[in-house]
Design a protein around this motif. Structure first.
Motif, short mmCIF file in Angstrom:
data_model
loop_
_atom_site.label_atom_id
_atom_site.label_comp_id
_atom_site.label_asym_id
_atom_site.label_seq_id
_atom_site.Cartn_x
_atom_site.Cartn_y
_atom_site.Cartn_z
N LEU A 199 0.90 -1.35 -0.02
CA LEU A 199 0.12 -0.12 0.07
C LEU A 199 1.11 1.08 0.18
O LEU A 199 0.61 1.98 -1.07
CB LEU A 199 -0.46 -0.36 1.30
N ASP A 256 2.78 1.67 -3.30
CA ASP A 256 2.38 1.81 -4.11
C ASP A 256 1.75 3.38 -3.86
O ASP A 256 1.62 4.80 -5.27
CB ASP A 256 -0.03 1.42 -3.95
N SER A 258 -5.38 3.61 -2.47
CA SER A 258 -4.41 2.78 -1.59
C SER A 258 -4.50 3.50 -0.05
O SER A 258 -3.78 3.21 0.26
CB SER A 258 -3.09 3.47 -2.21
#
Length: 330
Positions: free
Chosen positions: A252, A255, A292
Motif C-alpha cells: 500500500l 503504491d 491505496s
C-alpha cells in the motif's frame, strides 16, 4: 534527475522459502546465517549474466531482491559474524543503488503501460510521448551504470571475499549460540523501532514532507519483514502472521510512493498542471491514490493496536519456548 519508485511484489516467495528450508536444520545462529548468505550469494551469481543481457526485466528484479536480502542478513546478524574487511552491508549498498535505479524505471513504465494507458483516451496518450522518451533515455543510462557496477573490481572483489568466507566461515561467540535461544533478540529490536516511527500517525499523505516520512516507513517495514523471514521456520507462526501483514502494508505504501513519483515526473514535462492539461490521467491518479490511502489508514491502526502489539511480543516469546530444546537442570 532520474525518477525513482519501488518495485512490484512478484516471484520472490520461492527464493525465501528455499533459503528458509535450507536453514531449517541449522542448530546455531552462525549455521543458520551461513545457509541464508550462501543461498542469496548463489542467486546473485546465477542472475548476473541475465541482468547484463537486459532482455527481460524480471532477472533484474530478482537480483535486486536477492541483494537486499543479503544486505539485510549482514546488518541483522552482524554481531554473530566474523567477516573479512571486504564484506559489508555498506559496500553492498552501492551496488544495490545501481540496480535500484534501473529497476525503478522499469516499474514506472510498467505502471503506465498496465494500469493507466488502457484507461486513457488517444488524445491524452499522445501527450505522454515526452514522458516515454525521457523514460527510455534514463533507462538506457541506468543500464550503462548498472553494467559498469557489475563489472567493477569493487563488486567482484566483494563477491569473491564473501564466497571465500562461505567456504571457511568464522563466527563470534554469539554466532556459536543456539539460534532458538536468541529468537526474540534477533527480531524485536527492529520491530520496536519500526512501530515507533512517526509516519504511522499521519492523517494526510499528500504533502512532500508526509510523503518522505511514509517512504521511510515503507523501507522500515520492508526491512522488518525481511528480518522476520530470515528466522523462518524457527521463529514460528507469530512471526509468519506478521510477515503477511507487513507485506500488505509495504504494498500500500509502495503504491502511494509510485503514484507521487509518477505525478511529479509527468508534470515536469507539461506546460500546465496535470489537472488542467490531462484531466483523465489526473482523475485516475487521484482515484488510485485514494484507494491505496484508504487501505493504508484501515490497516495501520490494526497493527498499532495495543492488544496486537502485546500479542506479537508474547507470541515471539512463546515461539522461542516452542523451538528451544528442553535442557536438563542440575
Amino acid at each position: 534527475m532520474p525518477w525513482g519508485c519501488r518495485r512490484q511484489q512478484s516471484g520472490q516467495g520461492g527464493l525465501r522459502t528455499e533459503a528458509a528450508a535450507m536453514a531449517s536444520t541449522a542448530d546455531t545462529t552462525g549455521q543458520h546465517v551461513h545457509t541464508l548468505l550462501a543461498a542469496h550469494s548463489k542467486r546473485l551469481v546465477k542472475l548476473h549474466p541475465q541482468v547484463l543481457e537486459d532482455r527481460d526485466p524480471e532477472p533484474l528484479h530478482q537480483m535486486r531482491v536477492a541483494m537486499r536480502r543479503l544486505r539485510t542478513c549482514l546488518i541483522q546478524f552482524a554481531p554473530a559474524l566474523d567477516l573479512p574487511a571486504g564484506v559489508s552491508a555498506q559496500r553492498l549498498a552501492r551496488s544495490g543503488r545501481r540496480l535500484g535505479l534501473a529497476r525503478d524505471l522499469d516499474v514506472l513504465r510498467e505502471r503506465l503501460d498496465t494500469r493507466l494507458l488502457p484507461r486513457l483516451s488517444d488524445a491524452e496518450t499522445r501527450q505522454l510521448k515526452p514522458v516515454f522518451k525521457r523514460l527510455k533515455r534514463e533507462r538506457r543510462d541506468a543500464q550503462h551504470e548498472l553494467r559498469s557496477e557489475l563489472h567493477s573490481g569493487r563488486y567482484l572483489k566483494l563477491l569473491q571475499a564473501l564466497q571465500g568466507w562461505l567456504r571457511d566461515p568464522s563466527f563470534t561467540p554469539l554466532g556459536e549460540q543456539p539460534l532458538s535461544d536468541w529468537l526474540p533478540e534477533w527480531q524485536w529490536p527492529w520491530l520496536g523501532t519500526l512501530l515507533l516511527h512517526p509516519a504511522w500517525w499521519l492523517t494526510d499523505g499528500t504533502g512532500a514532507e508526509e510523503q518522505e516520512l511514509l517512504h521511510e516507513l515503507r523501507k522500515g517495514i520492508k526491512g522488518a519483514r525481511y528480518r522476520l523471514e530470515n528466522l523462518q521456520p524457527a521463529s514460528g507462526d507469530t512471526a509468519l502472521s506478521w510477515v503477511e501483514r507487513l507485506k500488505r502494508a509495504q504494498e500500500l505504501l509502495g503504491d502511494l510512493h509510485d503514484l507521487a513519483v509518477l505525478r511529479d515526473a509527468i508534470e515536469q514535462q507539461l506546460p500546465q498542471t496535470l489537472a488542467t492539461q490531462m484531466p483523465e490521467l489526473h482523475a485516475l491518479l487521484v482515484e488510485q491514490q485514494g484507494s491505496s490511502w484508504s487501505g493504508w489508514r484501515a490497516l495501520a491502526p490494526h497493527l498499532l493496536d495495543p492488544g496486537e502489539r502485546r500479542q506479537l511480543l508474547l507470541g515471539l516469546l512463546q515461539d522461542q519456548a516452542n523451538s528451544s530444546p528442553q535442557r536438563a537442570t542440575v
